[in-house]
Each structure stands twice: as C-alpha cells, then as structure tokens.
Motif scaffolding. Structure first.
Motif, PDB file in Angstrom:
ATOM      1  N   ASP A 162     -40.499  22.773  16.941  1.00  0.00           N
ATOM      2  CA  ASP A 162     -40.842  23.855  16.016  1.00  0.00           C
ATOM      3  C   ASP A 162     -39.906  24.534  15.520  1.00  0.00           C
ATOM      4  N   ASP A 163     -38.849  24.903  16.127  1.00  0.00           N
ATOM      5  CA  ASP A 163     -37.614  25.594  15.491  1.00  0.00           C
ATOM      6  C   ASP A 163     -37.033  24.716  14.591  1.00  0.00           C
ATOM      7  N   VAL A 164     -36.665  23.303  14.877  1.00  0.00           N
ATOM      8  CA  VAL A 164     -35.875  22.573  13.964  1.00  0.00           C
ATOM      9  C   VAL A 164     -36.920  22.352  12.668  1.00  0.00           C
ATOM     10  N   GLN A 165     -38.106  22.113  12.827  1.00  0.00           N
ATOM     11  CA  GLN A 165     -38.964  22.049  11.693  1.00  0.00           C
ATOM     12  C   GLN A 165     -39.033  23.206  10.753  1.00  0.00           C
ATOM     13  N   TYR A 166     -38.931  24.409  11.618  1.00  0.00           N
ATOM     14  CA  TYR A 166     -38.953  25.429  10.804  1.00  0.00           C
ATOM     15  C   TYR A 166     -37.789  25.780   9.784  1.00  0.00           C
ATOM     16  N   ALA A 167     -36.514  25.409  10.759  1.00  0.00           N
ATOM     17  CA  ALA A 167     -35.113  25.645   9.988  1.00  0.00           C
ATOM     18  C   ALA A 167     -35.105  24.555   8.696  1.00  0.00           C
ATOM     19  N   GLU A 168     -35.913  23.071   8.978  1.00  0.00           N
ATOM     20  CA  GLU A 168     -35.804  22.460   7.827  1.00  0.00           C
ATOM     21  C   GLU A 168     -36.805  22.584   6.936  1.00  0.00           C
ATOM     22  N   ASP A 169     -37.775  23.369   7.131  1.00  0.00           N
ATOM     23  CA  ASP A 169     -38.859  23.773   6.024  1.00  0.00           C
ATOM     24  C   ASP A 169     -38.134  24.929   5.210  1.00  0.00           C
ATOM     25  N   LEU A 170     -37.257  25.752   5.913  1.00  0.00           N
ATOM     26  CA  LEU A 170     -36.356  26.719   4.982  1.00  0.00           C
ATOM     27  C   LEU A 170     -35.389  26.258   4.038  1.00  0.00           C
ATOM     28  N   GLY A 171     -35.183  24.862   4.169  1.00  0.00           N
ATOM     29  CA  GLY A 171     -34.159  24.147   3.365  1.00  0.00           C
ATOM     30  C   GLY A 171     -32.865  24.271   3.907  1.00  0.00           C
ATOM     31  N   LEU A 172     -32.588  24.837   5.158  1.00  0.00           N
ATOM     32  CA  LEU A 172     -31.254  24.977   5.686  1.00  0.00           C
ATOM     33  C   LEU A 172     -30.581  23.660   6.145  1.00  0.00           C
ATOM     34  N   ILE A 173     -31.561  22.895   6.888  1.00  0.00           N
ATOM     35  CA  ILE A 173     -30.916  21.514   7.498  1.00  0.00           C
ATOM     36  C   ILE A 173     -31.412  20.551   7.232  1.00  0.00           C
ATOM     37  N   HIS A 174     -31.081  19.352   7.499  1.00  0.00           N
ATOM     38  CA  HIS A 174     -31.610  18.105   7.563  1.00  0.00           C
ATOM     39  C   HIS A 174     -31.718  17.752   8.972  1.00  0.00           C
ATOM     40  N   ALA A 175     -32.912  17.092   9.562  1.00  0.00           N
ATOM     41  CA  ALA A 175     -32.960  17.159  10.911  1.00  0.00           C
ATOM     42  C   ALA A 175     -32.678  15.459  11.362  1.00  0.00           C
ATOM     43  N   ARG A 176     -32.712  14.744  10.401  1.00  0.00           N
ATOM     44  CA  ARG A 176     -32.693  13.259  10.717  1.00  0.00           C
ATOM     45  C   ARG A 176     -31.365  12.675   9.721  1.00  0.00           C
ATOM     46  N   PRO A 177     -30.677  11.691  10.240  1.00  0.00           N
ATOM     47  CA  PRO A 177     -30.546  11.195  11.651  1.00  0.00           C
ATOM     48  C   PRO A 177     -30.360  12.013  12.774  1.00  0.00           C
ATOM     49  N   GLN A 178     -29.561  13.127  12.244  1.00  0.00           N
ATOM     50  CA  GLN A 178     -29.219  14.097  13.203  1.00  0.00           C
ATOM     51  C   GLN A 178     -29.288  15.609  12.599  1.00  0.00           C
ATOM     52  N   VAL A 179     -29.228  16.528  13.158  1.00  0.00           N
ATOM     53  CA  VAL A 179     -29.367  17.794  12.784  1.00  0.00           C
ATOM     54  C   VAL A 179     -28.058  18.326  11.881  1.00  0.00           C
ATOM     55  N   ARG A 180     -28.208  18.622  10.798  1.00  0.00           N
ATOM     56  CA  ARG A 180     -26.637  18.852   9.794  1.00  0.00           C
ATOM     57  C   ARG A 180     -27.330  19.777   8.803  1.00  0.00           C
ATOM     58  N   ILE A 181     -26.336  20.629   8.341  1.00  0.00           N
ATOM     59  CA  ILE A 181     -26.572  21.441   7.335  1.00  0.00           C
ATOM     60  C   ILE A 181     -26.867  20.849   5.964  1.00  0.00           C
ATOM     61  N   ALA A 182     -27.819  21.411   5.086  1.00  0.00           N
ATOM     62  CA  ALA A 182     -28.680  20.400   4.120  1.00  0.00           C
ATOM     63  C   ALA A 182     -27.894  19.850   2.835  1.00  0.00           C
ATOM     64  N   ASN A 183     -26.668  20.498   2.623  1.00  0.00           N
ATOM     65  CA  ASN A 183     -25.770  19.906   1.579  1.00  0.00           C
ATOM     66  C   ASN A 183     -24.545  20.648   1.547  1.00  0.00           C
ATOM     67  N   ARG A 184     -23.616  20.241   0.841  1.00  0.00           N
ATOM     68  CA  ARG A 184     -22.087  20.595   0.891  1.00  0.00           C
ATOM     69  C   ARG A 184     -22.164  22.035   0.484  1.00  0.00           C
ATOM     70  N   ILE A 185     -22.710  22.345  -0.589  1.00  0.00           N
ATOM     71  CA  ILE A 185     -22.567  23.820  -0.842  1.00  0.00           C
ATOM     72  C   ILE A 185     -23.093  24.644   0.569  1.00  0.00           C
ATOM     73  N   TYR A 186     -24.200  24.475   0.711  1.00  0.00           N
ATOM     74  CA  TYR A 186     -24.664  25.212   1.861  1.00  0.00           C
ATOM     75  C   TYR A 186     -23.617  25.432   3.074  1.00  0.00           C
TER      76      TYR A 186
END
Length: 535
Positions: A330-354
């Motif tokens: 649920d925490d991973v999904q929440y951070a992804e819903d906020l647009g901060l991360i991508h969870a697949r194929p592994q957890v990483r910050i969503a883009n280079r500017i972030y």
C-alpha cells in the motif's frame, strides 16, 4: 496565439493540448456510469485531471442522456473537522457549479436553501436527492479534490453519499466519481475523537479505481510539435530524448519546459530563433532552480513517513532484494499515486527532473551553510581541479558528517546527500550535476558538466567528470573496488566523460578510524585512469 499551459486546466483556444478524452478510458467510464456505479478517478497533481474531468462532463452532457456536473470542493478543506462549515462550503460549491455549468438557477437555489435547514449531516444528501427528482435525466457527478478534505468533514461527505446510494438513479445521482490525488483506500481520516478511519471502510460502495496516467512518448512529442507547427519555430530533434528522460510524460513538466523554452527564454520569443539542445538544457536548469509550486509540493510529500522510507532507500541505491518485506504494498502504491515513483520493473524516482529536485530539496539547508568560493578549486585554465575538490570534501566529511547527517531525515543516504550538497554549492556558479540512482543499483552516479569559458558557457568546451559513489557495508574493501571500478568506467564511457573517480563511504557497523577511512589512490581499469577515494 496559443501557448504551453503551466497553471490550471487547459483551454483548447488558449493552450497546446492533447485531447483529454484520448488520455482516459472513456469506454470504461461510460460502462461504469451505465451500470450505475460509484467509483474513483485519481491522478497525481497537475497531470491534467481537472481538464479531463471537465471534458468528461461536456462529453456526457452532449449525449443528452445525462446531466453531468463537475464540482471542485477543495474550499471545504479549510473547515477541517468543523462539519457545519465544511458541508456548507460543499453545498455552495454545488450551487455555483449548477449555475455555471448547467445554467440552472433553480437547482442552484435549491442547494442554497438547504443551508437554512437544520441537520448539517444531511445537507449534501438532501441537495442531490432534490436534483435527481427535479429532472428525468440521471445525474453523473464528478466531485474533485475530495481527498483534500479533513477529518469529520470527509467522513460526513462519504457517509451521506453512501446513505443515498440505494436511491439512485431516481432520487440520487446515477453515478458519482470521487476525484483526487489518492485512491479512497489511502484516505487516513482522523476524527474529532482521535479515531482513525480508512476511506475504504467509510466508502465501501466503490466499484472501481481508475488512474489518469502521464502522456505517452508520442503525446509528449506531439504537444511540443503543436508549437512548432503553429509558430514555425524550429525545435532541434536532439531535444526529444532529453525531454522524455526529463519528464517521462509528466504533463506539468512537459508544459513547464515548453513554456520555459518558448517564452521565459526571451530571445526565443522571436520565432525565427530555433530551440536548440543547449537552450533546452538551460531552460531545464532554470525550472529546477525556480523551486516552483509544483516541485515544492512534490518535495513536501517527502515529510510523510510512508513515502520517506521508500525514497530513502532509492536515494541510497540499496539492494532491491526483499522489497516486499521492507515496503508494504500500500505504501509503494501510495507513493506511485503521488507521482513520485515508478514501481515497475523496480522502484525508482519517476523521472530525471524529480531525481534532480529531490536531493537538492533534501540538502537545501545544508547547501546554504557550506561556504566555498569557486576560485580555490579552479585551475588557471578555468577547469575544475577535481582531486583538490574531493580532498577538500574528505576533510569536510571528516569534520562535519556525524553532526550534519544527524539532521538528515534520510540517514541511510546521508553520505551521498552530503557530497551532493557540497558539490551543488560548488557548481551552482555555472556547472550542472546529473544524478543516477535507484534500488538494486548498489551505487549512485554523479555526472558533472563544467563549461570552461564563462562567455560561451555550454556552447563552448565542456569538462565532463563522472563520480561513482559506493557504500561499503560488508566484505572487503578490495571486493568493493573490484565491483566499483568497472561500473565507474562503464558510466564514464556512457557519458563521454574525460575524468572518472570512485568514492567509497565506509558504512560498516564498526568503520575504520578516520585516519584509515580517509585515503586516496590512483588506479587503471580497462585503459582508464581512475581516482579512488575513501571517506
């Protein structure tokens, strides 16, 4: 003349835009409405959610079968747990929307009159019941910014909707769509009596949860190409891979970079001036340095413990093994819903500017406390004297790391963040730092670009340096160096760097004394001369 939109909903006559109905699964939404379902549509902030919701309202109203209405209820946030104030703000928002979008003053007045009756916990249900009875067309209601509400006000809203659910469609809306940043299951509602209620338990009639995503690669390029087609201003195709890597289609970033390149860059207002790759990179740096509301709000989410835990490990580039045990799904999904991360194929910050913004924000107060002038680490040819710079950092780290890293919320990534703060302060006078990190990489890569000529800037000769950061937590130093040197050389070749250094932070449970932790060596690997540094 149209322009890139970096604030508020997009308007077709004013802004370059991607058709909002193309970005969402209209067929699924129509099916859910037809089935009389109540559901959630959520998306990170400034992804075009309001633009899409307004388009959906007009889409349904154009069919003539429904009365669709978009209502923004964010004003009720100020009421917090004061239910009377909160519900009054929501009802007034309903009245205003009925007047503006339906041009129905009768419906607007019905809503206003409810405010003079007792029973604040029934005001919303009463308004929606009257509206549904007033017109034979079923109502489709889009309630935006629902997750901005707080405490008992939010509980009252959800429960009044749930209470009227069985009366649909003749005496309650046929379909209600709750819209916000988060899915309703992620609502953590604190009542006036200090109870904690989850959104899922307060609103257990939700049928689906739909998410509005980013632009696709094709849509990202198409938006900028609308500017090129309308104005005739040439855009260097070399920008396209950079634009995608920087934004990965995040709509606000795509538009904000477009606005920076075509308007805030004043010479580029002359449409005969081409948008070159260097102009684009300069615009990207201005956007990052500006600390705009969007980027500031993004960084503010790092204060939430469930988000901080995930981002801390990503920043530290820890081993990705055991992810499920360390991070509740649920925490991973929440951070992804906020647009901060991508969870697949592994957890990483969503883009280079972030990836750039997050460490800068986390180390901002540290940066401004580091006092260094550029002169001492520049050669007479105005090149960075990297050995001199890293020697100074070793001494700085020895003297200050324990005290300064105690102030970091992200202690696991403390050494990397402290070095980045040190370097950021140094190169802010004209250089650039690129960052690569993520779970499972077991390293952090920093890429420094330094223009040799102040007059020519990045259009002239540029010094390129790679710094590879490794945490030594177990095993031998020789094993860490054996793993790190080929990684450093590989990244240097990828970047086209002329100089490369590997920095090893001793983070074992019992690190060596400082006299042995601080060391410098030279090495050669696969034809590359490397600097090796201990801290």
């Amino acid at each position: 003349m149209k322009h890139f939109n970096n604030a508020g909903p997009s308007v077709p006559t004013l802004h370059f835009m991607i058709d909002p109905l193309v970005r969402i699964d209209v067929e699924s939404i129509e099916s859910l409405v037809e089935q009389q379902r109540y559901f959630v549509l959520h998306a990170p902030r400034q992804t075009g959610k309001t633009t899409c919701l307004l388009a959906l309202m007009h889409h349904f109203n154009a069919q003539g079968r429904y009365r669709a209405l978009y209502v923004n209820i964010e004003a009720a946030q100020a009421a917090r747990s004061d239910v009377a104030r909160g519900m009054a703000a929501i009802v007034r928002a309903l009245a205003s929307a009925a007047s503006v979008y339906w041009n129905d003053e009768v419906a607007a007045e019905q809503a206003r009159q409810v405010l003079s009756t007792p029973g604040t916990d029934d005001w919303l249900r009463s308004v929606l019941e009257q509206w549904a009875r007033h017109d034979p067309r079923p109502i489709v209601l889009f309630l935006d910014e629902v997750d901005a509400l707080v405490g008992d006000t939010l509980i009252s809203l959800l429960r009044q909707i749930r209470a009227g659910y069985a009366q649909r469609p003749g005496a309650f809306p046929q379909s209600i769509v709750l819209c916000g940043v988060r899915d309703v299951r992620d609502y953590r509602i604190h009542t006036a009596h200090q109870e904690i209620i989850t959104g899922g338990s307060a609103f257990n009639i939700k049928a689906e949860s739909l998410r509005l995503g980013n632009f696709s690669h094709e849509e990202t390029l198409a938006l900028w190409q609308q500017h090129e087609a309308e104005t005739g201003q040439a855009i260097d195709p070399a920008i396209w891979p950079e634009l995608w890597a920087d934004t990965e289609g995040q709509p606000w970033l795509v538009n904000a970079l477009g606005y920076e390149c075509t308007w805030r860059d004043k010479p580029a207002r002359d449409r005969s001036t081409p948008i070159t790759l260097e102009r684009y990179k300069a615009a990207r740096e201005r956007l990052i340095y500006s600390r705009t509301t969007h980027l500031d709000a993004l960084s503010d989410k790092l204060n939430e413990p469930r988000v901080a835990r995930i981002v801390a490990e990503v920043l530290a580039s820890q081993d990705g093994a055991g992810l499920e045990e360390r991070f509740p799904i649920d925490d991973v999904q929440y951070a992804e819903d906020l647009g901060l991360i991508h969870a697949r194929p592994q957890v990483r910050i969503a883009n280079r500017i972030y990836r750039e913004v997050i460490p800068r924000e986390l180390t901002w107060t540290t940066q401004i406390r580091i006092t260094h002038d550029q002169a001492w680490y520049l050669t007479p040819e105005r090149r960075l004297d990297v050995p001199k710079l890293l020697t100074a950092f070793q001494q700085f780290f020895r003297e200050h790391s324990d005290a300064w890293m105690d102030g970091f919320s992200f202690k696991e990534a403390g050494p990397q963040l402290l070095l980045q703060a040190f370097l950021q302060r140094i190169v802010n006078g004209g250089g650039r730092i690129g960052r690569e990190y993520g779970l499972g990489r077991k390293r952090t890569d920093l890429y420094i670009e330094w223009p040799i000529s102040e007059e020519q800037g990045f259009l002239g000769e540029v010094q390129r340096i790679v710094l590879e950061l490794k945490l030594w937590k177990k095993g031998s130093l020789d094993a860490v160096l054996a793993e790190g040197q080929p990684q450093t050389v590989g990244y240097a070749r990828q970047c086209g760097a002329e100089e490369a250094h590997l920095i090893v932070f001793d983070r074992r449970a019992k690190p060596a004394p400082w006299d042995k932790r601080i060391w410098q060596r030279r090495s050669t690997h696969d034809g590359w001369a490397l600097g090796l540094w201990g801290a």
